[in-house]
Design a protein around this motif. Structure first.
Motif, PDB file in Angstrom:
ATOM      1  N   ASN A 149       0.865  -1.196   0.006  1.00 16.13           N
ATOM      2  CA  ASN A 149       0.123   0.019  -0.154  1.00 16.13           C
ATOM      3  C   ASN A 149       0.719   1.075   0.180  1.00 16.13           C
ATOM      4  N   ILE A 150       0.579   2.149  -1.013  1.00 13.75           N
ATOM      5  CA  ILE A 150       1.096   3.442  -0.929  1.00 13.75           C
ATOM      6  C   ILE A 150      -0.104   4.566  -1.024  1.00 13.75           C
ATOM      7  N   PRO A 151       0.395   5.671  -0.267  1.00 11.31           N
ATOM      8  CA  PRO A 151      -0.633   6.807  -0.332  1.00 11.31           C
ATOM      9  C   PRO A 151      -0.677   7.399  -1.640  1.00 11.31           C
ATOM     10  N   ALA A 152      -2.003   7.666  -1.985  1.00 13.17           N
ATOM     11  CA  ALA A 152      -2.013   8.538  -3.533  1.00 13.17           C
ATOM     12  C   ALA A 152      -1.247  10.118  -3.146  1.00 13.17           C
ATOM     13  N   ASP A 153      -0.356   9.820  -4.146  1.00 12.36           N
ATOM     14  CA  ASP A 153       0.503  11.230  -4.232  1.00 12.36           C
ATOM     15  C   ASP A 153      -0.335  12.510  -4.784  1.00 12.36           C
ATOM     16  N   SER A 154      -0.612  13.451  -3.893  1.00  9.82           N
ATOM     17  CA  SER A 154      -1.537  14.386  -4.185  1.00  9.82           C
ATOM     18  C   SER A 154      -0.853  15.394  -5.309  1.00  9.82           C
ATOM     19  N   SER A 155       0.332  15.311  -5.562  1.00  5.46           N
ATOM     20  CA  SER A 155       0.927  15.939  -6.574  1.00  5.46           C
ATOM     21  C   SER A 155       0.862  15.497  -8.166  1.00  5.46           C
ATOM     22  N   MET A 156       0.563  14.097  -8.061  1.00  6.34           N
ATOM     23  CA  MET A 156       0.690  13.318  -9.207  1.00  6.34           C
ATOM     24  C   MET A 156      -0.918  13.445  -9.757  1.00  6.34           C
ATOM     25  N   ALA A 157      -1.082  13.112 -11.174  1.00  6.83           N
ATOM     26  CA  ALA A 157      -2.618  12.957 -11.801  1.00  6.83           C
ATOM     27  C   ALA A 157      -3.005  11.178 -11.331  1.00  6.83           C
ATOM     28  N   ILE A 158      -4.042  11.226 -10.452  1.00  4.81           N
ATOM     29  CA  ILE A 158      -4.256   9.829  -9.982  1.00  4.81           C
ATOM     30  C   ILE A 158      -5.311   9.328 -10.899  1.00  4.81           C
ATOM     31  N   PRO A 159      -5.030   7.919 -11.679  1.00  9.99           N
ATOM     32  CA  PRO A 159      -6.301   7.374 -12.371  1.00  9.99           C
ATOM     33  C   PRO A 159      -7.496   7.172 -11.352  1.00  9.99           C
ATOM     34  N   PRO A 160      -8.544   7.313 -11.767  1.00  7.46           N
ATOM     35  CA  PRO A 160      -9.866   7.105 -11.264  1.00  7.46           C
ATOM     36  C   PRO A 160      -9.926   5.686 -10.376  1.00  7.46           C
ATOM     37  N   ASN A 161     -10.511   5.657  -9.260  1.00  6.61           N
ATOM     38  CA  ASN A 161     -10.912   4.536  -8.358  1.00  6.61           C
ATOM     39  C   ASN A 161     -11.210   3.402  -9.312  1.00  6.61           C
ATOM     40  N   GLY A 162     -10.211   2.284  -9.156  1.00  6.31           N
ATOM     41  CA  GLY A 162     -10.814   1.014 -10.024  1.00  6.31           C
ATOM     42  C   GLY A 162      -9.494   0.050  -9.874  1.00  6.31           C
ATOM     43  N   VAL A 163      -9.732  -0.859 -10.470  1.00  8.57           N
ATOM     44  CA  VAL A 163      -8.490  -2.127 -10.565  1.00  8.57           C
ATOM     45  C   VAL A 163      -7.769  -2.113 -11.978  1.00  8.57           C
ATOM     46  N   TYR A 164      -6.725  -2.264 -11.831  1.00 10.20           N
ATOM     47  CA  TYR A 164      -5.574  -1.995 -13.033  1.00 10.20           C
ATOM     48  C   TYR A 164      -4.902  -3.110 -13.214  1.00 10.20           C
ATOM     49  N   ILE A 165      -4.431  -3.537 -14.295  1.00  7.69           N
ATOM     50  CA  ILE A 165      -3.240  -4.244 -14.690  1.00  7.69           C
ATOM     51  C   ILE A 165      -1.931  -3.439 -14.571  1.00  7.69           C
ATOM     52  N   THR A 166      -1.048  -3.868 -13.623  1.00  6.52           N
ATOM     53  CA  THR A 166       0.078  -3.106 -13.481  1.00  6.52           C
ATOM     54  C   THR A 166       1.421  -3.823 -13.499  1.00  6.52           C
ATOM     55  N   THR A 167       2.595  -3.325 -13.490  1.00  5.83           N
ATOM     56  CA  THR A 167       3.701  -3.933 -12.984  1.00  5.83           C
ATOM     57  C   THR A 167       4.183  -3.274 -11.717  1.00  5.83           C
ATOM     58  N   CYS A 168       5.161  -3.807 -10.887  1.00 11.09           N
ATOM     59  CA  CYS A 168       5.503  -2.991  -9.825  1.00 11.09           C
ATOM     60  C   CYS A 168       7.134  -3.358  -9.840  1.00 11.09           C
TER      61      CYS A 168
END
Length: 309
Positions: free
Chosen positions: A209-228
């Motif tokens: 878990n990481i906090p949503a960075d308020s300085s960045m454009a955050i994608p809308p709430n939902g589920v995403y395919i990602t790499t980490c």
């Protein structure tokens, strides 16, 4: 690449070919301008350079809405370096610079400090007091002061002009595929892993878990395919952006389940790369229903990674 973080640092440099712009994203259009700058500089035996501001120009305008970042400063520098640039002028946009006439900006900064011999910029480049300077201004002053100017026409993908504004719109819509196509890379949000409510671990899907960075454009709430990316290594993953409505009220959080990964990474910085949205965030009638949906989300993400890995 040598990085200059203030005008006062710029001393005893070679003559330059400079790409001019905000480059807030170093998207495909920006990459085109910078690549041409590097090629021209190499052919002319000059140093290639990028001149940009370390803060968005709108931060100096009173009452202007905050512009969300679509790239971290370190990403910006890394991408510009990858393109083969010799000098990065990453200068704070100050009130003094904001109030400079276009002619003073050109003479005092570009010519006297940065030793410009050629300039590349986009068709919509603006500079100087009240953004009154244009590519035409550069051409006129270049004839007087002895430097050339090349103007890049709009860079178009699928009939749409590539711009940072368009990319922000795609992120706000959750269209990460279009966002990534325009960026020329996968959109990324960084953060230090914090301790959550540990629900994921109790139902078999532990998350970082990481906090949503308020300085960045955050994608809308939902589920995403990602790499980490953890410790410099990339892992396939699935990510939920949201407030966990099934189990309570929380701030927006970015929760990533990394496949085949069981290391404790609390306090470590990770990077989450957003590939594709698969569904919006939903409130379920029970934790059991949530668990069943997470299982489906994981199957879908694993399938995508298997086919595209």
């Amino acid at each position: 690449m040598i990085i200059f973080n203030s005008l006062d640092e710029i001393k005893n440099i070679d003559e330059t070919v400079i790409a001019l712009g905000n480059f807030d994203g170093v998207h495909k259009g920006h990459q085109e301008v910078i690549s041409k700058t590097v090629k021209n500089a190499e052919a002319a035996g000059l140093k290639s350079a990028v001149f940009t501001f370390s803060n968005h120009t709108r931060t100096m305008i009173k009452g202007a809405p905050q512009v969300k970042n679509i790239q971290y400063q370190h990403e910006k520098a890394e991408k510009i370096a990858e393109l083969g640039v010799d000098y990065l002028f990453n200068i704070p946009f100050t009130e003094e610079i904001m109030r400079m006439s276009p002619e003073a900006f050109i003479k005092d900064i570009l010519v006297d400090r940065m030793r410009i011999k050629e300039a590349y910029c986009g068709f919509n480049y603006r500079f100087g007091s009240k953004a009154s300077g244009t590519p035409e201004t550069l051409m006129r002053e270049g004839l007087k002061l002895g430097f050339g100017i090349h103007v890049q026409e709009a860079y178009v993908i699928d009939g749409i002009v590539v711009s940072s504004t368009e990319i922000r719109k795609y992120i706000a819509e959750g269209d990460m595929e279009a966002c990534n196509r325009f960026l020329g890379r996968i959109y990324t949000i960084d953060g230090v892993v914090i301790e959550g409510n540990r629900l994921g671990r109790t139902i078999g899907f532990p998350t970082c878990n990481i906090p949503a960075d308020s300085s960045m454009a955050i994608p809308p709430n939902g589920v995403y395919i990602t790499t980490c990316t953890v410790g410099g290594k990339d892992y396939p993953s699935v990510t939920n952006v949201g407030v966990k409505p099934t189990v309570g009220t929380y701030d927006i959080n970015i929760e990533t389940h990394i496949f085949n990964f069981n290391r404790d990474v609390y306090g470590e910085e990770i990077e989450v790369h957003f590939i594709k949205q698969t569904r919006p965030e939903m409130k379920f009638s029970s934790v059991d229903e949530l668990k069943k949906q997470i299982e489906k989300d994981c199957i879908q993400a694993k399938s995508w990674h298997r086919l595209n890995g």
